[in-house]
Design a protein around this motif. Structure first.
Motif, PDB file in Angstrom:
ATOM      1  N   PRO A 128       0.801  -1.220   0.000  1.00  8.83           N
ATOM      2  CA  PRO A 128       0.000   0.000   0.000  1.00  8.83           C
ATOM      3  C   PRO A 128       0.837   1.273   0.000  1.00  8.83           C
ATOM      4  O   PRO A 128       0.388   2.308  -0.499  1.00  8.83           O
ATOM      5  CB  PRO A 128      -0.837  -0.115   1.279  1.00  8.83           C
ATOM      6  CG  PRO A 128      -0.104  -1.090   2.140  1.00  8.83           C
ATOM      7  CD  PRO A 128       0.552  -2.038   1.197  1.00  8.83           C
ATOM      8  N   VAL A 129       2.051   1.203   0.551  1.00 11.00           N
ATOM      9  CA  VAL A 129       2.927   2.371   0.539  1.00 11.00           C
ATOM     10  C   VAL A 129       3.444   2.626  -0.871  1.00 11.00           C
ATOM     11  O   VAL A 129       3.506   3.769  -1.336  1.00 11.00           O
ATOM     12  CB  VAL A 129       4.086   2.193   1.541  1.00 11.00           C
ATOM     13  CG1 VAL A 129       5.043   3.372   1.473  1.00 11.00           C
ATOM     14  CG2 VAL A 129       3.547   2.026   2.953  1.00 11.00           C
ATOM     15  N   ALA A 130       3.807   1.555  -1.576  1.00 14.50           N
ATOM     16  CA  ALA A 130       4.235   1.694  -2.966  1.00 14.50           C
ATOM     17  C   ALA A 130       3.108   2.256  -3.818  1.00 14.50           C
ATOM     18  O   ALA A 130       3.336   3.067  -4.724  1.00 14.50           O
ATOM     19  CB  ALA A 130       4.698   0.347  -3.510  1.00 14.50           C
ATOM     20  N   ASP A 131       1.864   1.844  -3.525  1.00 14.77           N
ATOM     21  CA  ASP A 131       0.708   2.396  -4.229  1.00 14.77           C
ATOM     22  C   ASP A 131       0.592   3.901  -3.976  1.00 14.77           C
ATOM     23  O   ASP A 131       0.442   4.695  -4.906  1.00 14.77           O
ATOM     24  CB  ASP A 131      -0.572   1.708  -3.757  1.00 14.77           C
ATOM     25  CG  ASP A 131      -0.883   0.437  -4.528  1.00 14.77           C
ATOM     26  OD1 ASP A 131      -0.082   0.051  -5.393  1.00 14.77           O
ATOM     27  OD2 ASP A 131      -1.930  -0.174  -4.243  1.00 14.77           O
ATOM     28  N   ALA A 132       0.647   4.279  -2.694  1.00 14.00           N
ATOM     29  CA  ALA A 132       0.433   5.675  -2.326  1.00 14.00           C
ATOM     30  C   ALA A 132       1.509   6.588  -2.895  1.00 14.00           C
ATOM     31  O   ALA A 132       1.231   7.728  -3.293  1.00 14.00           O
ATOM     32  CB  ALA A 132       0.372   5.806  -0.804  1.00 14.00           C
ATOM     33  N   SER A 192      -0.991   1.610  -9.654  1.00 16.87           N
ATOM     34  CA  SER A 192      -1.949   1.273  -8.609  1.00 16.87           C
ATOM     35  C   SER A 192      -2.482  -0.147  -8.780  1.00 16.87           C
ATOM     36  O   SER A 192      -2.957  -0.519  -9.860  1.00 16.87           O
ATOM     37  CB  SER A 192      -3.111   2.264  -8.633  1.00 16.87           C
ATOM     38  OG  SER A 192      -4.039   1.963  -7.604  1.00 16.87           O
ATOM     39  N   GLY A 193      -2.385  -0.926  -7.707  1.00 17.46           N
ATOM     40  CA  GLY A 193      -2.881  -2.300  -7.725  1.00 17.46           C
ATOM     41  C   GLY A 193      -1.888  -3.328  -8.192  1.00 17.46           C
ATOM     42  O   GLY A 193      -2.121  -4.526  -8.028  1.00 17.46           O
ATOM     43  N   GLY A 234       4.728   3.234   8.746  1.00 16.76           N
ATOM     44  CA  GLY A 234       3.682   3.653   7.831  1.00 16.76           C
ATOM     45  C   GLY A 234       3.736   5.135   7.511  1.00 16.76           C
ATOM     46  O   GLY A 234       4.510   5.897   8.096  1.00 16.76           O
ATOM     47  N   LEU A 235       2.910   5.519   6.569  1.00 13.05           N
ATOM     48  CA  LEU A 235       2.778   6.920   6.202  1.00 13.05           C
ATOM     49  C   LEU A 235       1.842   7.617   7.191  1.00 13.05           C
ATOM     50  O   LEU A 235       1.465   7.039   8.208  1.00 13.05           O
ATOM     51  CB  LEU A 235       2.239   7.021   4.767  1.00 13.05           C
ATOM     52  CG  LEU A 235       3.093   6.334   3.685  1.00 13.05           C
ATOM     53  CD1 LEU A 235       2.403   6.447   2.326  1.00 13.05           C
ATOM     54  CD2 LEU A 235       4.488   6.941   3.621  1.00 13.05           C
ATOM     55  N   ALA A 236       1.463   8.841   6.905  1.00 15.30           N
ATOM     56  CA  ALA A 236       0.602   9.610   7.798  1.00 15.30           C
ATOM     57  C   ALA A 236      -0.618   8.790   8.211  1.00 15.30           C
ATOM     58  O   ALA A 236      -1.314   8.231   7.368  1.00 15.30           O
ATOM     59  CB  ALA A 236       0.169  10.892   7.104  1.00 15.30           C
ATOM     60  N   ASP A 276       1.592   0.466   7.962  1.00 19.08           N
ATOM     61  CA  ASP A 276       2.389   0.173   9.157  1.00 19.08           C
ATOM     62  C   ASP A 276       2.737  -1.314   9.212  1.00 19.08           C
ATOM     63  O   ASP A 276       1.871  -2.171   9.090  1.00 19.08           O
ATOM     64  CB  ASP A 276       1.580   0.577  10.391  1.00 19.08           C
ATOM     65  CG  ASP A 276       2.299   0.306  11.695  1.00 19.08           C
ATOM     66  OD1 ASP A 276       3.500  -0.025  11.681  1.00 19.08           O
ATOM     67  OD2 ASP A 276       1.645   0.424  12.745  1.00 19.08           O
ATOM     68  N   ARG A 277       4.035  -1.628   9.419  1.00 18.21           N
ATOM     69  CA  ARG A 277       4.473  -3.033   9.549  1.00 18.21           C
ATOM     70  C   ARG A 277       5.105  -3.325  10.908  1.00 18.21           C
ATOM     71  O   ARG A 277       5.663  -4.396  11.127  1.00 18.21           O
ATOM     72  CB  ARG A 277       5.510  -3.380   8.464  1.00 18.21           C
ATOM     73  CG  ARG A 277       5.003  -3.290   7.022  1.00 18.21           C
ATOM     74  CD  ARG A 277       5.387  -1.959   6.441  1.00 18.21           C
ATOM     75  NE  ARG A 277       4.840  -1.734   5.099  1.00 18.21           N
ATOM     76  CZ  ARG A 277       5.530  -1.871   3.990  1.00 18.21           C
ATOM     77  NH1 ARG A 277       6.795  -2.232   4.050  1.00 18.21           N
ATOM     78  NH2 ARG A 277       4.986  -1.629   2.835  1.00 18.21           N
TER      79      ARG A 277
END
Length: 221
Positions: A31-35, A41-42, A122-124, A129-130
């Motif tokens: 999801p971080v790579a997506d954001a 995306s996906g 994780g991001l904001a 988060d891992r």
């Protein structure tokens, strides 16, 4: 499973790998790579066994066992979709300072992103988060048989993967050439024989599903 489990020799020329393993890649979304638009995306990251070898610095039945453990675990949890980093919790039956569990845990973390308290937060808002997603000594199992559990945090589905490492062929006397190889006293024939047997064992781990047991863990209501 194919009868011939000897990896393909690629010529051993400079710039080429000495051996090419036959095993499917692992595909996992992030999801971080997506954001951050690292990927379309996906789309998933494609993690190969070569990538795991680079992370480990070598190829062996422990590294290949870790690769297959995480591959089989993710396949069981996500039969019809890509697994997602930050949604896969990893539980190890043994301690982090164990020679087998420590190495396997790092490689499984490399694929899944699951980490201990020092992992990516994780991001904001904690997106992706891992942290605290990898736990050692998390459950009881036969200490001589590497065992990991994978839990989907979105559904609570859990699978357990056991690696029957004792069933991996021992390789015979050819593996005794390793000391001479390290010392630089081995002949070319001894080096070649060692390499063929060593990588044949690794390929066996990568291709023989009978070396692993995958079990669904039922949770009480």
């Amino acid at each position: 499973m194919a009868e011939n489990t000897t990896p393909t020799d690629t010529g051993r020329t400079e710039g080429n790998w000495a051996v090419e393993y036959d095993v499917e890649a692992i595909r996992i979304r992030d999801p971080v790579a997506d954001a951050l638009a690292v990927l379309e995306s996906g789309d998933p990251f494609v993690v190969t066994y070569r990538d795991v070898v680079k992370a480990a610095g070598h190829s062996c039945p422990t590294a290949s066992g870790a690769y297959r453990i995480v591959q089989l675990g993710l396949d069981a949890l996500y039969p019809d979709e890509f697994p997602v980093r930050s949604e896969v919790e990893v539980l190890a039956a043994g301690p982090r300072d164990d020679a087998t569990y420590g190495v396997m845990g790092r490689l499984i973390s490399y694929v899944t992103g699951a980490a201990q308290e020092d992992g990516f937060g994780g991001l904001a808002g904690g997106h992706g988060d891992r942290q605290n997603m990898l736990t050692f000594d998390a459950f009881d199992a036969d200490g001589a048989v590497p065992t990991f559990r994978f839990r989907r945090t979105d559904t609570d589905e859990t699978v357990e993967v056991t690696y029957h490492v004792g069933d991996v062929p021992d390789g015979g006397p050819a593996l005794g050439n390793l000391q001479q190889i390290i010392e630089g006293t081995a002949s070319e024939d001894e080096r070649e024989l060692f390499a063929d047997v060593w990588h044949g064992r690794v390929q066996r781990v990568l291709s023989d599903d009978s070396l692993f047991t995958v079990t669904t863990i039922e949770h009480s209501a």
